[in-house]
Scaffold this active site. Structure first.
Site, PDB file in Angstrom:
ATOM      1  CD  GLU A 191      -2.969  -1.840   2.384  1.00 59.64           C
ATOM      2  OE1 GLU A 191      -2.822  -1.223   3.516  1.00 59.64           O
ATOM      3  OE2 GLU A 191      -4.223  -2.429   2.465  1.00 59.64           O
ATOM      4  CD  GLU A 201      -4.456  -8.007   0.748  1.00 57.57           C
ATOM      5  OE1 GLU A 201      -5.584  -7.240   1.905  1.00 57.57           O
ATOM      6  OE2 GLU A 201      -3.219  -7.989   1.063  1.00 57.57           O
TER       7      GLU A 201
END
Length: 575
Positions: free
Chosen positions: A345, A448
């Site tokens: 991220e 994910e």
């Protein structure tokens, strides 16, 4: 005559040609670009339902939205476009009215430019049920940028397309605007066509004896041993002690990501006290059961998810801790994982960049590649395909981060991880965003996948089908590691490992995307047998009425190819 001490020559001919399925819709246009070009491309689908998409007929079809002034212009080269100027509010622009229908899938594209500098410009639709975001792009002056997106609407009725930018000082220019509707059936046909083209190959098996004579009536029984497309699920430490969890998982998946076990806050919660016992045991379990593992993650750029002791380190101490972490986890698992999420991220967050400088990610990528040169290294972030309004992780920002890492000297493999944490999916936007990322040529995984909120099974089915069918998606991980206290956002089973509706979706798709049973057939008079197979590893058993031995079994692989190939297996048949 019995075949004794002879050799049956089995030729396998692989071809990527389609199986002849009929598509009742205009094919989907997967093309996109992240480049800013001197001239815009022609509108996709010739503009679809847009009136005057190339502005060849003045301002026909276009009206003012808000308080802007609009005009028709032409470049020196003769290219015509529409301009919104004297803008006072973000939504002041030009507009076109459409009748949009609930249940339709709309793909949208336009080429945009601004009069000075650069500015984020979004395509919006004012619908009977509210405002829908179709996509956005950072438009520049002096060149044309492609906005590609899409939408569905919650209610049928008249809708107005307009463009908005918070920078009211710039003029918005637009050209080659396209809005193309597809029915759900047509959208599914695109998916089926893409899967058939990109995930399968035609296979011709030719059986001959050692003299080159065709063997008619030879029977082939073909069983898939392992699919080529990686489709897996996250796991956690509960799998080490729960046989029900083990059996459920192993009967379905051959690739995984550990939810938390490898993260820094798990392996070194206190400074200098490392504990890899859990990820070691999980990796041993995966290895014993032929399950490939993605390494997740080495670093996480979100300040909230640092080990508590890391947050207050000085720059020098942080460099020391980072190097120790790097040289601890990567060599430990080098060659044992297929990939690493290097700096998780790092589009949304900048903990390490703020402490160590703007090239921190590039340095990390270089070091990981040096320590584990065989692993694919991923950027991994969220909201790139989940929703269209997040500036931080847009396809363009992915490209910027990629170029920044390359500028930092990293030349090794790099891939795009799309976390895919959805609530209500906008499937046309999802496809368009992947199209834009695909223009980089980088491998892409959905890393994910889960659904938060209601209608989990329905939305999970939509997202997984869209992901698997896109020609540029190379793998999918569902984010549903089981825990007796509940999963992150979405479980696939109850605590007795009975499937929930989401688990039924996964099982159904596993069956659809693989050959779970036997494919059998008999050769014709020329010794030929034709079929079409998903890419993967196979075992074929050959029998013939004149064979002394009852059968012979051999292995072969069907892999993605661009041109027809020919492979041969020599099968020795003993008396």
């Amino acid at each position: 005559m019995k075949i004794e001490e002879n050799t049956i020559l089995l030729l396998l001919l692989f071809s990527p040609l389609l199986s002849g399925l009929v598509v009742d819709a205009l094919p989907y246009d997967y093309s996109a670009t992240l480049e800013c070009l001197e001239n815009p491309h022609k509108p996709q689908y010739s503009g679809g339902i847009v009136v005057n998409p190339e502005l060849d007929d003045g301002l026909k079809g276009w009206t003012v939205f808000g308080d802007a002034k609009i005009e028709h212009r032409a470049s020196k080269g003769g290219n015509t476009f529409v301009v919104a100027r004297h803008r006072h509010e973000s939504h002041d622009s030009f507009s076109q009215k459409f009748q949009l229908e609930k249940g339709m899938f709309y793909t949208f594209s336009a080429w945009l430019q601004v009069s000075q500098g650069n500015a984020k410009v979004a395509a919006m639709f004012k619908t009977p049920s509210g405002f829908e975001h179709a996509g956005w792009v950072v438009a520049e002056s002096g060149c044309w940028s492609m906005l590609k997106g899409g939408l569905v609407v919650n209610a049928s009725g008249p809708s107005h397309l307009y463009f908005e930018s918070n920078n009211t000082l710039v003029e918005i220019w637009a050209d080659s605007i396209s809005l193309k509707p597809f029915t759900e059936k047509q959208w599914r046909s695109h998916q089926h066509q893409s899967i058939d083209k990109n995930r399968k190959s035609s296979v011709k098996l030719i059986a001959m004896d050692d003299k080159g004579n065709p063997l008619a009536n030879a029977t082939f029984s073909i069983k898939q041993q392992r699919p080529n497309f990686p489709f897996g699920c996250a796991m956690n430490k509960n799998i080490l002690t729960n046989t029900g969890y083990q059996n459920w998982f192993m009967s379905r998946f051959r690739v995984t990501t550990f939810g938390n076990a490898m993260k820094w806050y798990s392996t070194e919660p206190y400074r200098g006290r490392e504990d890899y016992s859990v990820p070691d045991a999980m990796l041993q379990f995966a290895s014993r059961n032929n399950i490939r593992v993605r390494g997740h993650n080495i670093f996480w750029d979100d300040p909230e998810f640092q080990p508590q002791w890391v947050k207050s380190l000085s720059s020098n101490d942080l460099w020391f801790a980072v190097n120790k972490r790097m040289n601890s986890i990567v060599p430990r698992y080098a060659g044992k994982v297929i990939a690493w999420d290097v700096v998780n991220e790092n589009l949304h967050f900048h903990f390490f960049e703020s402490k160590l400088g703007p090239n921190a990610s590039a340095i990390f990528f270089n070091d990981v590649h040096r320590l584990d040169p065989g692993a694919m290294l991923f950027l991994n972030d969220y909201n790139t395909i989940e929703q269209g309004g997040d500036v931080a992780s847009s396809p363009a920002r992915y490209l910027q981060k990629f170029l920044q890492i390359r500028a930092g000297g990293y030349r090794g493999p790099i891939a795009i991880g799309l976390e895919s944490h959805f609530s209500t999916p906008n499937i046309p936007y999802m496809r368009a965003a992947i199209d834009k990322l695909a223009s980089t040529g980088l491998p892409i995984w959905l890393t994910e996948v889960d659904i938060q909120g209601p209608n989990q099974a329905t939305f999970l089915d939509q997202v997984l089908r869209e992901g698997n069918s896109h020609p540029s998606i190379n793998g999918i991980i569902v984010w549903a590691a089981w825990s007796p206290e509940g999963c992150y956002h979405m479980c696939l089973t109850d605590n007795n490992f009975r499937n929930l509706p989401t688990g039924d979706v996964v099982d159904r798709l596993i069956r659809e995307w693989s050959h779970s049973g036997l494919s059998a057939g008999t050769t014709d008079s020329n010794g030929h047998f034709k079929t079409r197979l998903f890419h993967g590893d196979y075992e074929v058993t050959i029998t013939h009425p004149n064979m002394v031995n009852s059968s012979v079994t051999r292995k072969f692989k069907v892999a993605p190819i661009k041109k027809s190939q020919q492979k041969s297996l020599h099968v020795k048949v003993s008396a």
